[in-house]
Structure formats: C-alpha cells, structure tokens
Design a protein around this motif. Structure first.
Motif, short mmCIF file in Angstrom:
data_model
loop_
_atom_site.label_atom_id
_atom_site.label_comp_id
_atom_site.label_asym_id
_atom_site.label_seq_id
_atom_site.Cartn_x
_atom_site.Cartn_y
_atom_site.Cartn_z
N ASP A 1 0.83 -1.21 0.00
CA ASP A 1 0.00 0.00 0.00
C ASP A 1 0.86 1.26 0.00
O ASP A 1 0.54 2.26 0.64
N GLY A 2 1.97 1.21 -0.73
CA GLY A 2 2.81 2.39 -0.87
C GLY A 2 3.63 2.74 0.35
O GLY A 2 4.04 3.90 0.51
N GLY A 3 3.88 1.76 1.21
CA GLY A 3 4.72 2.01 2.37
C GLY A 3 3.97 2.48 3.60
O GLY A 3 4.58 2.97 4.55
N GLN A 4 2.65 2.29 3.62
CA GLN A 4 1.89 2.68 4.81
C GLN A 4 1.93 1.61 5.90
O GLN A 4 1.93 1.92 7.09
N HIS A 5 1.95 0.34 5.48
CA HIS A 5 2.01 -0.78 6.41
C HIS A 5 2.95 -1.84 5.85
O HIS A 5 3.08 -1.98 4.63
N PHE A 6 3.61 -2.58 6.74
CA PHE A 6 4.59 -3.58 6.33
C PHE A 6 4.35 -4.91 7.03
O PHE A 6 3.98 -4.95 8.21
N ASP A 7 4.60 -6.01 6.29
CA ASP A 7 4.66 -7.35 6.86
C ASP A 7 6.08 -7.87 6.65
O ASP A 7 6.77 -7.47 5.71
N VAL A 8 6.52 -8.79 7.50
CA VAL A 8 7.88 -9.32 7.44
C VAL A 8 7.88 -10.71 6.84
O VAL A 8 7.07 -11.56 7.23
N VAL A 9 8.80 -10.94 5.89
CA VAL A 9 8.97 -12.24 5.25
C VAL A 9 10.42 -12.69 5.43
O VAL A 9 11.34 -11.91 5.21
N ASP A 10 10.62 -13.96 5.83
CA ASP A 10 11.98 -14.49 5.93
C ASP A 10 12.09 -15.93 5.42
O ASP A 10 13.14 -16.56 5.53
N ASP A 11 11.02 -16.46 4.83
CA ASP A 11 11.04 -17.84 4.32
C ASP A 11 12.10 -17.99 3.24
O ASP A 11 12.19 -17.19 2.31
N GLY A 12 12.92 -19.05 3.36
CA GLY A 12 13.95 -19.35 2.38
C GLY A 12 15.30 -18.73 2.66
O GLY A 12 16.29 -19.10 2.03
N LEU A 13 15.37 -17.78 3.57
CA LEU A 13 16.63 -17.12 3.90
C LEU A 13 17.40 -17.96 4.92
O LEU A 13 16.81 -18.56 5.82
N HIS A 14 18.74 -17.97 4.82
CA HIS A 14 19.53 -18.73 5.79
C HIS A 14 19.60 -18.02 7.13
O HIS A 14 19.96 -18.62 8.14
N ALA A 15 19.30 -16.72 7.15
CA ALA A 15 19.25 -15.92 8.37
C ALA A 15 18.30 -14.77 8.09
O ALA A 15 17.88 -14.54 6.95
#
Length: 302
Positions: A187-201
C-alpha cells in the motif's frame, strides 16, 4: 553495461568490457542517485551535494553544516537525509532547508543509535504519487505524502531497517531490508509485513528491484564474515526466497551493505566488503568487474 561506483576515495565507472574511469579522487563520495532532469547527484565529503551533468563534469549544488547521509529526488526536488537524524529539502536558491515536521514525528523518542549516531540511512520515493520514505537507523520507516510537510511512522522501530526501496514502476510496492527479514508493503509504504522464508538468516542489509523480482543481501549479522544474495518474485515474495548462485561465490565478503546492491533495465550489480564489484546483464551469469576498490558506498547500473 556500465556500473557507477561511489567510494570513500573517488567515483568510478566500470564497464563490462573492462574499462575503468575515475573522478573526484581523494574525495569521499556516497549517496549516488538520480537527480533532477536526468542528472546524477551525490554527497561529497559528507557535507556537499554535487551534480554530475550530461557533459561528464561535476558541479556543486549545495553545502550543509550537517553531515549528509542519503539523497532522493521526487518531482525534480532533492531531499537529503542527515545525521541527527534530520531531513532537508534543496530549494531553487541552492539552500538546504530543514523540514521541522521530521523533527517532531510521533515516536521519535523511541529511536536509538546502535554503534553509530542516529542517521537517516536511506531514502526512496514511490512511483506516481511520489510519497517520500525515510529509513532512520534505528527508528523504522517514516512516510510523507505532502513533500515533507508532515511525517508519520509506519513500522516498529525494533525491525532495525537498513534500507528502504520503492518499486520504480509499481506505485504500491515498497520493500525494506531489516534485521528481522524483508519488510513488504502493498500500500505504498503505509504498512509492512515481514517475510523471511527461504533465507539462511533474517539479517537483511540491502535490497533492490530487478524488474518483476526483488533482490536482497542477507548475512548472520552486522559483523558477519560473509553474505548471500536472494531473489523472489515481487508479486509472490510471501512464498519465500531462493538463493542466487549463478556466477557468484558461495559467500560474498562481509556484508553487501546499504546502497551496494542495485538493479534496473535487466542489469544488476553489487559490491562486497572487500571492494569487489560484481555485475550481471540479462540472463547472463554474474561476473566480477573489479577488485580491491576503496570501501564502496553506492553502486548504480546504467
């Protein structure tokens, strides 16, 4: 293909044919970014904004008593982040004017320095509407949709954001590299969710949009000995990332830092902590374009 490389000792142009040109030797160059009317701008020696014109020469735009850290151009207006943290706007008279609303943004008393002074670490502007996004380290991401007249927080300070990027053509897509993973906004930087699936850290340090994909650098932390690059489709990033290996070493030296991962027009480049620069055009493998450069502060592909 050419890669523009800003370093703590000059500005370098690298080409895929092996050519290398240098300017501003002996000067610290950082925050290299597109400027007004098709030019390039950069912070030189921490206090001066200089502009690189079509004739290949550098000229001064502004000087500030504050220590400048990053730049962004929105609707041909230049905004500068600074230590403090402060936010400034470059006027037509060449004066850098502080934006008072940034100094009074809600939640500012929760910002805190980690290892260094509080700074505006990165800036970006959304496509179309040109909303401004300012990443404070450590203070989250601040947003303004009125040219810096007002600001408000968008993400928890504890996310420890290292770089924010708005997609150059998808006006609603903004992502950020943070200590908790990749922060994703639709939504243009109004709200954020965090994703880390697949990352080694989860420790993400730099981020860039590569057309319909997003690239991110990830390591084990601020003092990591090595880092890796990951990729995901912009429209399906929530499904997770996959590691980029085509031509890159298993581990890049140290952290690929803020502003040191870039992409555009089917090309991409990065610089690691050793001063090595890697580039890739189209579907080709990544190749090393330079080694042993002074500490790199910014890379841009043209």
């Amino acid at each position: 293909m050419a890669v523009l490389v800003a370093t703590v000792d000059g500005y370098h142009i690298l080409t895929s044919s092996g050519e290398r040109r240098t300017a501003l030797e002996g000067r610290r160059v950082e925050a290299l970014s597109p400027g007004p009317q098709g030019t390039w701008i950069a912070v030189v020696d921490r206090h001066e904004i200089r502009q690189h014109g079509a004739d290949g020469t550098w000229s001064g735009l502004a000087v500030s008593d504050l220590e400048l850290t990053c730049l962004v151009t929105a609707d041909d207006v230049v905004f500068a982040g600074a230590v403090g943290p402060r936010m400034l706007r470059l006027g037509t008279d060449g004066a850098l004017t502080p934006l008072p609303a940034f100094d009074a943004v809600p939640g500012r008393d929760e910002w805190h320095a980690v290892g260094t002074a509080l700074v505006v670490r990165s800036l970006s502007a959304t496509a179309g509407t040109q909303a401004l996004l300012a990443n404070v380290h450590v203070g989250g991401i601040l947003r303004s949709d009125d040219g810096g007249a007002s600001w408000w927080p968008t993400i928890d300070v504890g996310a420890d954001v290292h770089e924010v990027r708005a997609h150059p053509t998808m006006r609603d897509v903004v992502m950020a590299a943070a200590a908790v993973g990749v922060c994703v906004s639709r939504d243009g930087g109004q709200h954020f969710d965090v994703v880390d699936d697949g990352l080694h850290a989860t420790y993400a340090r730099a981020i860039a949009f590569d057309g319909d994909d997003v690239l991110v650098s990830v390591s084990d932390g601020p003092f990591a000995s090595g880092s890796a690059i990951y990729r995901a489709p912009v429209d399906a990033v929530e499904r997770g990332f996959e590691r980029v290996e085509s031509g890159l070493p298993e581990w890049l030296d140290g952290n690929v830092d803020t502003h040191c991962l870039t992409a555009g027009g089917g090309k991409a480049a990065l610089a690691d902590a050793s001063g090595a620069v890697w580039m890739r055009a189209g579907d080709a493998r990544w190749s090393r374009a330079a080694t042993g450069l002074p500490r790199v502060t910014t890379v841009v592909v043209v």
